[in-house]
Design an enzyme around this catalytic site. Structure first.
Site, short mmCIF file in Angstrom:
data_model
loop_
_atom_site.label_atom_id
_atom_site.label_comp_id
_atom_site.label_asym_id
_atom_site.label_seq_id
_atom_site.Cartn_x
_atom_site.Cartn_y
_atom_site.Cartn_z
N HIS A 6 0.81 -1.23 0.00
CA HIS A 6 0.00 0.00 0.00
C HIS A 6 0.85 1.29 0.00
CE1 HIS A 6 0.50 0.51 4.32
NE2 HIS A 6 -0.41 -0.33 4.70
N HIS A 40 -6.75 -7.67 14.45
CA HIS A 40 -6.61 -6.47 13.62
C HIS A 40 -7.33 -6.72 12.30
CE1 HIS A 40 -5.02 -3.01 11.71
NE2 HIS A 40 -3.83 -3.44 11.34
N GLU A 56 -7.15 -4.96 9.39
CA GLU A 56 -6.58 -4.50 8.12
C GLU A 56 -6.50 -5.70 7.15
OE1 GLU A 56 -3.06 -2.04 8.36
OE2 GLU A 56 -3.24 -1.48 6.26
N ASP A 69 -4.45 -7.11 5.24
CA ASP A 69 -3.38 -8.11 5.21
C ASP A 69 -3.56 -9.17 6.30
OD1 ASP A 69 -2.90 -5.82 6.80
OD2 ASP A 69 -0.76 -6.21 6.93
N HIS A 110 -2.17 -0.93 15.19
CA HIS A 110 -1.90 0.10 14.22
C HIS A 110 -3.16 0.83 13.75
CE1 HIS A 110 -1.46 0.28 9.57
NE2 HIS A 110 -0.99 1.41 10.02
N ASP A 164 0.47 -6.14 14.46
CA ASP A 164 1.48 -5.37 13.71
C ASP A 164 2.70 -5.00 14.56
OD1 ASP A 164 0.43 -5.28 11.15
OD2 ASP A 164 -0.71 -3.45 11.51
N TYR A 198 10.27 -0.62 9.78
CA TYR A 198 8.83 -0.83 10.03
C TYR A 198 8.29 0.24 10.97
CZ TYR A 198 4.71 -3.72 11.03
OH TYR A 198 3.43 -4.21 11.15
N HIS A 233 3.86 -9.89 11.24
CA HIS A 233 4.78 -9.79 10.09
C HIS A 233 6.19 -10.15 10.55
CE1 HIS A 233 1.90 -7.63 7.56
NE2 HIS A 233 1.67 -6.78 8.56
FE1 FEO Z 1 -2.02 -2.76 10.06
FE2 FEO Z 1 -0.21 -5.52 8.98
O1 FEO Z 1 -1.65 -4.32 9.07
#
Ligand code: FEO
Length: 404
Positions: free
Chosen positions: A24, A78, A80, A82, A145, A164, A196, A229
């Site tokens: 993104h 979360h 989002e 991903d 996040h 995240d 990050y 991640h």
């Molecule tokens: Fe806030 Fe890895 O998404």
């Protein structure tokens, strides 16, 4: 790949995205991974999902341990895309599972899926879920996040599933910090953490400090941190917590990043004597040309250095477009505890530096001025001015650095 055990029946069942280079708008030269976790207990529990393109890989990984239809609980830390965008695929396989999510998470999830046939329970900080032998404690982490975010702590195993937070955009065949340090290096891993943090979490330093203090107040003992991640911290989870605290408290290197762009090489020409001036004051310096460097790398280099000089030609009386993009991007990240200045060449009336300094003021950064402008092409005298500009800036950076 197949599921990988973290500890006592808790498995990584995620996916590795070796190819993603634009996440993104955040450039990810090393790819990333979408980590999610499966707890094999009386009530089988899945923590998060993966980006929808990787749903079948996740399902295959789950199948290496159990049938997905046996999953009883799904924790969505979360929403989002991903992490939550293959929730519908999982719900096809286990339609009677109960989803645990924050109130804000549920509101967000409604914008992505039809929730009418799903069992959903909202949770808040301090709520627990017993899965059999294991107890899950939920901790809301709004804005780390997104507003919906939370972490899940597995009490008996002392594992923090941190979504995240504490992650890195790194695709690798190994899953744990000790393995990664052994096949790459500790500095590669640290760089991943800084990259990050700078590109995603920079605006939230105060929240991060408050949340780490809250975790300590809750008496949470952490033996492993498993983010959504990158690498899982099993050998040294304290390291990444300390790195986050340091960055939130304004830690930076005593160094300067010169971030510039150029039209006919005049602004570029100025960077070398400026760099020499900085070096002659004993301060490290790195030069980054914007159109040759991904934006996220320039942001990381800005964040690592205590001071930055922005070099911009004037184009049509305003800053050069790539510099405008960088400054806009930076302003959104709300940087703190950094000193900045600007330089550049102009042909007609100038104007770029005025705009750059206006942006610096808007961001509330420590400012070194006046900036340095050169008409058309730097002369030998201009090179001398550039050198002195670099020296003076480096002196200010050293002085400012003492405050931290
Ligand atoms: Fe806030 Fe890895 O998404």
């Amino acid at each position: 790949m197949k599921a990988i055990e973290l500890k006592n029946g808790i498995y990584w069942v995620g996916a590795i995205d070796w190819a993603v280079r634009d996440f993104h708008g955040y450039i990810t030269p090393k790819g990333t991974s979408y980590n999610n976790y499966l707890i094999m207990d009386d009530d089988i529990t899945l923590l998060d999902t993966v980006k929808h393109d990787f749903a079948e890989i996740m399902i295959k990984n789950i199948k290496s341990i159990t049938e997905p239809s046996k999953i009883k609980n799904i924790i969505i830390n979360h929403i989002e895309n991903d992490h939550a965008s293959s929730l519908d695929r999982i719900m096809e396989l286990t339609p009677h599972a109960t989803i645990y999510i924050t109130e804000r998470g549920k509101k967000g999830l409604e914008r992505f899926f039809d929730l009418s046939k799903w069992n959903i329970k909202t949770v808040k900080t301090g709520d627990t879920l017993k899965t059999g032998k294991k107890t899950l404690l939920f901790i809301e982490t709004p804005m780390l996040h997104w507003p919906d975010s939370m972490m899940t702590y597995i009490k008996e195993d002392k594992i923090l599933i941190s979504q995240d937070a504490f992650g890195q955009h790194i695709a690798t065949s190994v899953r744990f910090d000790d393995e990664y340090v052994s096949c790459e290096s500790i500095s590669e891993l640290e760089d991943g953490v800084i990259d990050y943090y700078a590109n995603i979490l920079m605006p939230f330093g105060n929240l991060i400090k408050a949340k780490i203090a809250e975790l300590q107040k809750l008496g949470i003992e952490i033996e492993m941190i498993a983010p959504d991640h990158g690498i899982i911290w099993r050998q040294n989870p304290g390291k990444v917590i300390q790195m986050y605290l340091d960055m939130a408290n304004g830690k930076a290197n005593l160094s300067v990043a010169i971030i510039y762009d150029t039209m006919w090489h005049s602004t570029e020409h100025m960077t070398l004597p400026i760099m020499q001036g900085i070096r002659d004051e004993g301060v490290d310096c790195k030069i980054i040309k914007l159109r040759a460097t991904p934006m996220s790398v320039a942001i990381k280099e800005f964040w690592k250095a205590r001071g930055s000089l922005i070099g911009t030609p004037t184009l049509n009386n305003i800053v050069f477009p790539s510099i405008a993009e960088f400054l806009t991007h930076l302003r959104g990240l709300r940087p703190k505890n950094r000193i900045v200045g600007a330089f550049g060449s102009y042909g007609w009336g100038g104007g770029a530096l005025k705009e750059a300094y206006e942006e610096f003021r808007r961001m509330g950064l420590e400012i070194f001025e006046p900036g340095l402008e050169v008409m058309y092409r730097p002369s030998l005298e201009d090179e001398e001015r550039c050198y002195e500009f670099g020296r003076e800036f480096a002196k200010k950076v050293k002085e400012y650095h003492q405050r931290f």
